[in-house]
Enzyme design. Structure first.
Site, PDB file in Angstrom:
ATOM      1  N   HIS A  81       0.849  -1.198   0.000  1.00  0.00           N
ATOM      2  CA  HIS A  81       0.000   0.000   0.000  1.00  0.00           C
ATOM      3  C   HIS A  81       0.887   1.251   0.000  1.00  0.00           C
ATOM      4  O   HIS A  81       2.068   1.186   0.323  1.00  0.00           O
ATOM      5  CB  HIS A  81      -0.854   0.087   1.269  1.00  0.00           C
ATOM      6  CG  HIS A  81      -1.602  -1.152   1.622  1.00  0.00           C
ATOM      7  ND1 HIS A  81      -2.986  -1.222   1.568  1.00  0.00           N
ATOM      8  CD2 HIS A  81      -1.200  -2.366   2.069  1.00  0.00           C
ATOM      9  CE1 HIS A  81      -3.388  -2.420   1.966  1.00  0.00           C
ATOM     10  NE2 HIS A  81      -2.317  -3.134   2.270  1.00  0.00           N
ATOM     11  N   TYR A  82       0.285   2.388  -0.295  1.00  0.00           N
ATOM     12  CA  TYR A  82       0.886   3.648   0.141  1.00  0.00           C
ATOM     13  C   TYR A  82      -0.058   4.259   1.168  1.00  0.00           C
ATOM     14  O   TYR A  82      -1.267   4.005   1.169  1.00  0.00           O
ATOM     15  CB  TYR A  82       1.199   4.609  -0.999  1.00  0.00           C
ATOM     16  CG  TYR A  82       0.071   5.060  -1.899  1.00  0.00           C
ATOM     17  CD1 TYR A  82      -1.079   5.681  -1.396  1.00  0.00           C
ATOM     18  CD2 TYR A  82       0.175   4.928  -3.282  1.00  0.00           C
ATOM     19  CE1 TYR A  82      -2.084   6.122  -2.232  1.00  0.00           C
ATOM     20  CE2 TYR A  82      -0.830   5.363  -4.128  1.00  0.00           C
ATOM     21  CZ  TYR A  82      -1.948   5.960  -3.596  1.00  0.00           C
ATOM     22  OH  TYR A  82      -2.953   6.400  -4.429  1.00  0.00           O
ATOM     23  N   THR A  83       0.501   5.078   2.065  1.00  0.00           N
ATOM     24  CA  THR A  83      -0.272   5.561   3.205  1.00  0.00           C
ATOM     25  C   THR A  83      -1.266   6.656   2.838  1.00  0.00           C
ATOM     26  O   THR A  83      -2.310   6.787   3.485  1.00  0.00           O
ATOM     27  CB  THR A  83       0.664   6.119   4.293  1.00  0.00           C
ATOM     28  OG1 THR A  83       1.415   7.219   3.739  1.00  0.00           O
ATOM     29  CG2 THR A  83       1.621   5.045   4.794  1.00  0.00           C
ATOM     30  N   GLU A 146       2.679  -0.838   4.452  1.00  0.00           N
ATOM     31  CA  GLU A 146       2.351   0.540   4.078  1.00  0.00           C
ATOM     32  C   GLU A 146       3.638   1.329   3.823  1.00  0.00           C
ATOM     33  O   GLU A 146       4.565   1.297   4.641  1.00  0.00           O
ATOM     34  CB  GLU A 146       1.565   1.230   5.204  1.00  0.00           C
ATOM     35  CG  GLU A 146       0.160   0.679   5.415  1.00  0.00           C
ATOM     36  CD  GLU A 146      -0.873   1.340   4.512  1.00  0.00           C
ATOM     37  OE1 GLU A 146      -0.502   2.219   3.714  1.00  0.00           O
ATOM     38  OE2 GLU A 146      -2.053   0.971   4.624  1.00  0.00           O
ATOM     39  N   ASP A 194      -3.648   2.221  -4.768  1.00  0.00           N
ATOM     40  CA  ASP A 194      -2.283   2.069  -4.281  1.00  0.00           C
ATOM     41  C   ASP A 194      -1.706   0.668  -4.509  1.00  0.00           C
ATOM     42  O   ASP A 194      -2.473  -0.291  -4.577  1.00  0.00           O
ATOM     43  CB  ASP A 194      -2.198   2.457  -2.793  1.00  0.00           C
ATOM     44  CG  ASP A 194      -3.215   1.726  -1.923  1.00  0.00           C
ATOM     45  OD1 ASP A 194      -4.385   1.664  -2.301  1.00  0.00           O
ATOM     46  OD2 ASP A 194      -2.820   1.230  -0.846  1.00  0.00           O
TER      47      ASP A 194
END
Length: 276
Positions: A81-83, A146, A194
């Site tokens: 993921h990205y945050t 993340e 993401d």
């Protein structure tokens, strides 16, 4: 005199409260983590037979026996993921609050520091409503990572190196198949994008984490090639086909993510799906 004594008591309480050591958020989180894990251990240690009744309400005889052949469930996927938040500190705080109901096993900052948020064998709440192949509960079978990034800037070199090192550890420790390193956008097309179009999937695939198209595609997609079936065989949920196409292109094409497959996109899809 009574009023004076009352005032002195109130003053003492105020002073004591001001001087008392306040728990930092991290300590509060650790205390909660300990309490929660203790409660889970108590559940695992239960040794009572399940109480069941038949259709007539008569109790079915049951007895707890136990077995010697068992272990912990292990993760079989890694979801990246990205945050989409402003900082690592904000993300860690979000994961330390009950209300958002979100978490992940790891958070990696832009400078490469890795924050381990949850034991790998426990179920983090990172995937949400998602599907990959026939798996509809990705939280129960995956590790969530993340990356501190909003998705609109390249991922840092330090962050990418730490991620690759972490992935190597996870793959080795849990024997995770190469195909099972995927993104949040892959398992939730139309809902999540993401880790985005800027994520270095090609570099990860070269290290054995996920797949990528061949450096030179020598065989084009045949005229009767069915893109929907190919996407489904890779793992995508094609109930919303345009969303699945966009998700595929964000991961494997990374030029644009329109919900339309160009002849070049079809060749890439044909090349990639045969690896699965």
């Amino acid at each position: 005199m009574k009023k004076i004594n009352l005032l002195l008591t109130i003053l003492a309480v105020i002073i004591f409260s001001a001087c008392s050591k306040k728990l930092k958020p991290s300590q509060v989180t650790k205390d909660f983590y300990t309490t929660r894990t203790d409660s889970l251990v108590a559940v695992i240690e239960q040794q009572t037979a399940t109480s069941l009744t038949d259709s007539a309400g008569v109790a079915i005889p049951a007895e707890w026996v136990g077995t010697v052949n068992f272990n912990l469930r292990k993760p079989n996927y890694v979801i990246i993921h990205y945050t989409a938040q402003d900082s690592v500190a904000q993300t860690i705080r979000t994961f330390s609050l009950v209300k958002p109901q979100v978490s992940a096993h790891y958070v990696i900052s832009g400078n490469g520091k890795i924050y381990h948020m949850l034991n790998d064998y426990m179920r983090a709440w990172h995937a949400g409503v998602s599907k990959w192949g026939n798996v509809t509960d990705m939280n129960s079978s995956s590790i969530g990572i993340e990356l501190d990034n909003k998705g609109n800037v390249p991922f840092t070199e330090a962050q990418t190196k730490s991620l690759i090192t972490l992935l190597a550890y996870l793959k080795r420790t849990y024997n995770i198949p190469q195909a099972n390193f995927i993104g949040h956008g892959d398992i939730a097309p139309g809902r999540k994008p993401d880790p985005g179009i800027l994520f270095p999937w090609k570099r990860l695939a070269e290290k054995g984490f996920g797949f990528w198209q061949d450096p030179v595609i020598t065989e084009v997609a045949p005229a009767d090639f069915n893109a929907e079936i190919a996407l489904k065989l890779i793992g995508y949920d094609v109930s919303n086909l345009p969303a699945a196409i966009s998700a595929f292109k964000r991961h494997f094409v990374q030029i644009e993510d329109s919900p339309v497959l160009t002849p070049c996109d079809l060749d890439v899809l044909f090349n990639v799906y045969r690896k699965y």
